[in-house]
Enzyme design. Structure first.
Site, PDB file in Angstrom:
ATOM      1  N   GLU A 155      17.412 -22.289 -12.511  1.00  0.00           N
ATOM      2  CA  GLU A 155      17.402 -23.765 -12.489  1.00  0.00           C
ATOM      3  C   GLU A 155      16.316 -24.389 -13.381  1.00  0.00           C
ATOM      4  O   GLU A 155      15.544 -25.250 -12.961  1.00  0.00           O
ATOM      5  CB  GLU A 155      17.249 -24.242 -11.034  1.00  0.00           C
ATOM      6  CG  GLU A 155      18.351 -23.712 -10.144  1.00  0.00           C
ATOM      7  CD  GLU A 155      18.172 -24.026  -8.669  1.00  0.00           C
ATOM      8  OE1 GLU A 155      17.342 -24.869  -8.319  1.00  0.00           O
ATOM      9  OE2 GLU A 155      18.875 -23.398  -7.853  1.00  0.00           O
ATOM     10  N   GLU A 199      26.644 -18.045  -6.456  1.00  0.00           N
ATOM     11  CA  GLU A 199      26.268 -18.612  -5.137  1.00  0.00           C
ATOM     12  C   GLU A 199      27.409 -19.464  -4.557  1.00  0.00           C
ATOM     13  O   GLU A 199      27.207 -20.537  -4.036  1.00  0.00           O
ATOM     14  CB  GLU A 199      24.986 -19.449  -5.268  1.00  0.00           C
ATOM     15  CG  GLU A 199      23.825 -18.683  -5.879  1.00  0.00           C
ATOM     16  CD  GLU A 199      22.562 -19.509  -5.990  1.00  0.00           C
ATOM     17  OE1 GLU A 199      22.499 -20.596  -5.359  1.00  0.00           O
ATOM     18  OE2 GLU A 199      21.617 -19.085  -6.693  1.00  0.00           O
TER      19      GLU A 199
HETATM   20  O1  G3I Z   1      10.364 -18.621   6.119  1.00  0.00           O
HETATM   21  C1  G3I Z   1      10.144 -19.925   6.697  1.00  0.00           C
HETATM   22  C2  G3I Z   1       9.826 -19.790   8.176  1.00  0.00           C
HETATM   23  O2  G3I Z   1       8.596 -19.094   8.318  1.00  0.00           O
HETATM   24  C3  G3I Z   1       9.731 -21.193   8.800  1.00  0.00           C
HETATM   25  O3  G3I Z   1       9.507 -21.068  10.189  1.00  0.00           O
HETATM   26  C4  G3I Z   1      11.054 -21.914   8.540  1.00  0.00           C
HETATM   27  C5  G3I Z   1      11.069 -23.306   9.146  1.00  0.00           C
HETATM   28  O4  G3I Z   1      10.563 -24.231   8.219  1.00  0.00           O
HETATM   29  O5  G3I Z   1      11.273 -22.041   7.120  1.00  0.00           O
HETATM   30  C6  G3I Z   1      11.421 -20.747   6.533  1.00  0.00           C
HETATM   31  O6  G3I Z   1      11.634 -20.898   5.142  1.00  0.00           O
HETATM   32  C7  G3I Z   1      12.929 -21.404   4.831  1.00  0.00           C
HETATM   33  C8  G3I Z   1      13.597 -20.385   3.911  1.00  0.00           C
HETATM   34  O7  G3I Z   1      14.867 -20.878   3.436  1.00  0.00           O
HETATM   35  C9  G3I Z   1      13.806 -19.048   4.607  1.00  0.00           C
HETATM   36  O8  G3I Z   1      14.695 -19.208   5.674  1.00  0.00           O
HETATM   37  C10 G3I Z   1      12.746 -22.714   4.090  1.00  0.00           C
HETATM   38  O9  G3I Z   1      12.264 -23.680   4.996  1.00  0.00           O
HETATM   39  C11 G3I Z   1      14.107 -23.184   3.541  1.00  0.00           C
HETATM   40  O10 G3I Z   1      13.933 -24.315   2.704  1.00  0.00           O
HETATM   41  C12 G3I Z   1      14.690 -22.074   2.690  1.00  0.00           C
HETATM   42  O11 G3I Z   1      15.961 -22.514   2.248  1.00  0.00           O
HETATM   43  C13 G3I Z   1      16.521 -21.701   1.220  1.00  0.00           C
HETATM   44  C14 G3I Z   1      16.592 -22.548  -0.054  1.00  0.00           C
HETATM   45  O12 G3I Z   1      17.205 -21.772  -1.099  1.00  0.00           O
HETATM   46  C15 G3I Z   1      15.202 -22.957  -0.476  1.00  0.00           C
HETATM   47  O13 G3I Z   1      15.237 -23.484  -1.739  1.00  0.00           O
HETATM   48  C16 G3I Z   1      17.939 -21.303   1.629  1.00  0.00           C
HETATM   49  O14 G3I Z   1      17.891 -20.409   2.735  1.00  0.00           O
HETATM   50  C17 G3I Z   1      18.659 -20.630   0.467  1.00  0.00           C
HETATM   51  O15 G3I Z   1      20.037 -20.443   0.783  1.00  0.00           O
HETATM   52  C18 G3I Z   1      18.572 -21.495  -0.780  1.00  0.00           C
HETATM   53  O16 G3I Z   1      19.143 -20.803  -1.838  1.00  0.00           O
HETATM   54  C19 G3I Z   1      19.058 -21.458  -3.122  1.00  0.00           C
HETATM   55  C20 G3I Z   1      19.023 -20.381  -4.159  1.00  0.00           C
HETATM   56  O17 G3I Z   1      17.912 -19.545  -3.918  1.00  0.00           O
HETATM   57  C21 G3I Z   1      18.979 -20.985  -5.546  1.00  0.00           C
HETATM   58  N1  G3I Z   1      20.124 -21.865  -5.762  1.00  0.00           N
HETATM   59  C22 G3I Z   1      20.230 -22.923  -4.757  1.00  0.00           C
HETATM   60  C23 G3I Z   1      20.308 -22.334  -3.373  1.00  0.00           C
HETATM   61  C24 G3I Z   1      20.392 -23.453  -2.360  1.00  0.00           C
HETATM   62  O18 G3I Z   1      19.214 -24.202  -2.393  1.00  0.00           O
END
Ligand code: G3I
Length: 379
Positions: free
Chosen positions: A162, A268
């Site tokens: 990105e 994705e």
């Molecule tokens: O690990 C922490 C945890 O310790 C905490 O308790 C919890 C509550 O806030 O958050 C956890 O982190 C989360 C992480 O996923 C792991 O589960 C983040 O808040 C959350 O924002 C994060 O979301 C991920 C997102 O990328 C972040 O940008 C999604 O699961 C994931 O599916 C998504 O994937 C991205 C690709 O990598 C790139 N392309 C876009 C796609 C969607 O955003």
């Protein structure tokens, strides 16, 4: 008797002798990866919870149906090197071990991104951007260590994720770009190639299949190729909805990217069914819901109406029919998750919704979309 209870007691009862009428055990559908054998690899993003054994039932689905696996979060910079010099590989090691057992290919997601990357990578102690040399050294060290550790075992890397701007100009003004300069992209690919010359190196982004962003992606990729930068494939994330985008735009993107001599990866794929004002995956675009909006924006909290389920299946099948038409240039199609309950779309672009974007439902059962995609593979 509550049918769920029956479902739960039935196997137990069968082991106690036939207190229940003989019923055929639920027949598992044929593995999806067998349906696509010889066409392209079919993959899924695997959550950290699954890798840690916290989502019973999901891992067997990944093992049975997918011959490509991507860590949804476990191989991002914040998970791999949360503090300088302190690497955490346990979750990634579990994914690689699972893939080694099943023969699946591992996709390393992702080495250089502006999100889920700790600030120490590009900021000095005073919070000011690092010098180019220091930031470049840190990026190279991360890539060398991570790609080097999995050399020969992780076949494909989303090297840069990105980097293209949704607004004016080609490149997003990321902390990496601020600290190193525009050539951070080329330098990342060069470092990854040096660490594992056999790995397929991917530039990954969302909405680059769309008319507004595709020309910028073509411009960036042509420039990298002209500079002999080792970029081998382009990842079209494909975070779609049943309403859009029109598959014709995706088809144009597949044609134009492959015309550059690049492999195309659908990296994705998910197909949301909920209304949204926003198309894409810029994680900074999140919004809450007023009570009045809930009924409109989150209409299927109890269950998905059959007609929407069928529409989802038809759109998924049409997408795969398109991919199959271009199987000579498409290396893999990865679903961004295994089951609806684990999808990031339940919290994006609106937090706390109930979406139905994937092939397995919240009870881990294959949905109509699963069978429609499997049928398309056989066509
Ligand atoms: O690990 C922490 C945890 O310790 C905490 O308790 C919890 C509550 O806030 O958050 C956890 O982190 C989360 C992480 O996923 C792991 O589960 C983040 O808040 C959350 O924002 C994060 O979301 C991920 C997102 O990328 C972040 O940008 C999604 O699961 C994931 O599916 C998504 O994937 C991205 C690709 O990598 C790139 N392309 C876009 C796609 C969607 O955003």
């Amino acid at each position: 008797m509550n049918k769920n209870l029956l479902f739960l007691t039935l196997p137990f009862a069968l082991t106690l002798g036939s207190t229940f009428p003989e019923r055929k055990p639920m027949v598992e559908p044929a593995p999806l990866k067998d349906s696509f054998k010889g066409k392209f690899r079919i993959g899924a993003a695997v959550s950290t919870a699954t890798l840690r054994g916290q989502e019973a039932g999901v891992e067997p689905i990944v093992r049975r149906h997918f011959d490509s696996v991507t860590a949804e979060n476990a191989m991002k910079p914040d998970a791999m090197q949360p503090r300088e010099g302190q690497f955490t590989f346990d979750d990634a090691d579990k994914l690689v071990a699972m893939a080694t057992e099943t023969g699946a290919e591992v996709v390393g997601h992702t080495l250089v991104w502006h999100s889920q990357t700790p600030g120490w990578f590009f900021e000095g102690k005073d919070g000011q951007p690092l010098s180019r040399d220091v930031a470049l050294a840190r990026m190279r060290a991360h890539i060398k260590t991570v790609v080097g550790r999995y050399k020969g075992r992780v076949k494909e890397w989303d090297v840069v994720n990105e980097a293209i701007n949704d607004g004016p100009g080609v490149l997003r003004d990321t902390p990496w770009r601020k600290a190193i300069g525009d050539d951070y992209i080329a330098e990342a690919f060069r470092a990854a190639h040096e660490a594992d010359p056999s790995a397929i190196l991917v530039y990954n982004d969302y909405n680059i299949e769309l008319d507004y962003k595709r020309p910028k992606a073509l411009e960036l990729l042509k420039k990298l190729l002209d500079q002999k930068v080792p970029v081998h494939a382009v990842g079209i994330q494909s975070h779609w909805r049943i309403e859009n985008p029109p598959l014709a735009e995706a088809e144009k993107a597949i044609q134009e990217f492959s015309a550059l001599g690049l492999k195309v990866m659908i990296t994705e794929l998910d197909m949301g069914v909920l209304p949204s004002r926003y198309q894409g995956a810029d994680i900074s675009v999140t919004e809450g819901m007023t009570p009045e909006q809930v009924a409109v924006m989150n209409p299927y909290t109890k269950a998905l109406p059959d007609e929407i389920d069928q529409k989802h299946a038809e759109k998924m099948a049409s997408a795969f029919e398109l991919f199959l038409r271009y199987r000579k240039v498409i290396g893999r199609v990865t679903l961004w998750g295994v089951h609806d309950g684990g999808s990031w779309l339940n919290n994006f672009p609106v937090r706390g919704r109930t979406d139905y974007p994937l092939l397995f439902d919240r009870s881990l059962k294959p949905k109509p979309a699963f069978f429609a995609v499997q049928k398309a593979a056989g066509s």
